[in-house]
Design a protein around this motif. Structure first.
Motif, PDB file in Angstrom:
ATOM      1  N   ARG A  57     -55.311 -48.969 -10.307  1.00  0.00           N
ATOM      2  CA  ARG A  57     -56.285 -47.876 -10.196  1.00  0.00           C
ATOM      3  C   ARG A  57     -57.053 -47.705 -11.505  1.00  0.00           C
ATOM      4  N   CYS A  58     -56.353 -47.846 -12.630  1.00  0.00           N
ATOM      5  CA  CYS A  58     -57.020 -47.754 -13.934  1.00  0.00           C
ATOM      6  C   CYS A  58     -58.091 -48.829 -14.074  1.00  0.00           C
ATOM      7  N   PHE A 118     -61.035 -48.020 -11.811  1.00  0.00           N
ATOM      8  CA  PHE A 118     -61.798 -46.949 -12.447  1.00  0.00           C
ATOM      9  C   PHE A 118     -62.603 -47.499 -13.623  1.00  0.00           C
ATOM     10  N   GLY A 119     -61.944 -48.270 -14.486  1.00  0.00           N
ATOM     11  CA  GLY A 119     -62.613 -48.839 -15.653  1.00  0.00           C
ATOM     12  C   GLY A 119     -63.761 -49.743 -15.262  1.00  0.00           C
ATOM     13  N   VAL A 175     -62.335 -43.408 -22.785  1.00  0.00           N
ATOM     14  CA  VAL A 175     -61.530 -43.313 -21.553  1.00  0.00           C
ATOM     15  C   VAL A 175     -61.521 -44.656 -20.825  1.00  0.00           C
ATOM     16  N   LEU A 176     -62.677 -45.311 -20.773  1.00  0.00           N
ATOM     17  CA  LEU A 176     -62.724 -46.636 -20.143  1.00  0.00           C
ATOM     18  C   LEU A 176     -61.844 -47.622 -20.908  1.00  0.00           C
ATOM     19  N   ALA A 203     -58.337 -47.085 -19.917  1.00  0.00           N
ATOM     20  CA  ALA A 203     -58.086 -47.640 -18.583  1.00  0.00           C
ATOM     21  C   ALA A 203     -57.904 -49.157 -18.657  1.00  0.00           C
ATOM     22  N   TYR A 204     -58.759 -49.816 -19.413  1.00  0.00           N
ATOM     23  CA  TYR A 204     -58.618 -51.263 -19.593  1.00  0.00           C
ATOM     24  C   TYR A 204     -57.303 -51.591 -20.301  1.00  0.00           C
ATOM     25  N   GLY A 245     -54.463 -51.441 -17.855  1.00  0.00           N
ATOM     26  CA  GLY A 245     -54.529 -52.624 -16.994  1.00  0.00           C
ATOM     27  C   GLY A 245     -54.130 -53.885 -17.731  1.00  0.00           C
TER      28      GLY A 245
END
Length: 155
Positions: A6-7, A10-11, A128-129, A132-133, A136
């Motif tokens: 999901r991260c 989203f990213g 935030v991105l 998220a990366y 992942g």
């Protein structure tokens, strides 16, 4: 779908939005290019109709699109891409660093200026991105032992 997947989705979606923003700003013209924080030379290029603004904006949009594809690949939404762990880790590092660079400037920001508010919001979003990366990347890195790595996919 797992949390790391999901991260990455989203990213990747956020990075695709950034790619789209670069194209939209280019279409919007010099004022839009200035608003999104382009250097003065790029704004001047857009005003004069030279190649720097469109080449820069389209180049960044293309790079961001590729990085989004890597996020979707890491999430298992598209086929595995080469050097997956390396690219995910690199993007995470770039975005986290880019987001943290702006922290010292927050106390000096002109909170009445839409351009500066956008710049701060963009930096937070990029951070935030990056997070998220990073989530992942960590998941992909841990799940792929050297024996099961994709060709060229090990860090």
């Amino acid at each position: 779908m797992t949390f790391p997947e999901r991260c990455l989705v989203f990213g990747g979606s956020g990075v695709l939005m950034g790619a789209g923003l670069h194209v939209v700003a280019l279409i919007g013209g010099p004022r839009w290019i200035e608003f999104v924080g382009a250097p003065p030379s790029v704004v001047q290029s857009a005003s004069q109709g030279t190649w720097l603004a469109p080449a820069g904006a389209l180049g960044i949009a293309a790079l961001l699109t590729v990085w989004a594809l890597y996020a979707f690949s890491g999430a298992g939404r598209i086929r595995p891409l080469p050097m997956l762990k390396t690219v995910l880790g690199g993007v995470a590092l770039i975005f986290l660093t880019r987001g943290m660079i702006s922290l010292p400037f927050l106390s000096r920001a002109d909170w009445t200026s839409p351009i500066e508010i956008f710049a701060v919001a963009a930096s937070v979003f990029v951070f935030v991105l990056g997070a998220a990366y990073a989530v992942g990347f960590w998941s992909v890195w841990r799940s792929q032992s050297p024996a099961t790595s994709l060709p060229g996919g090990s860090c």
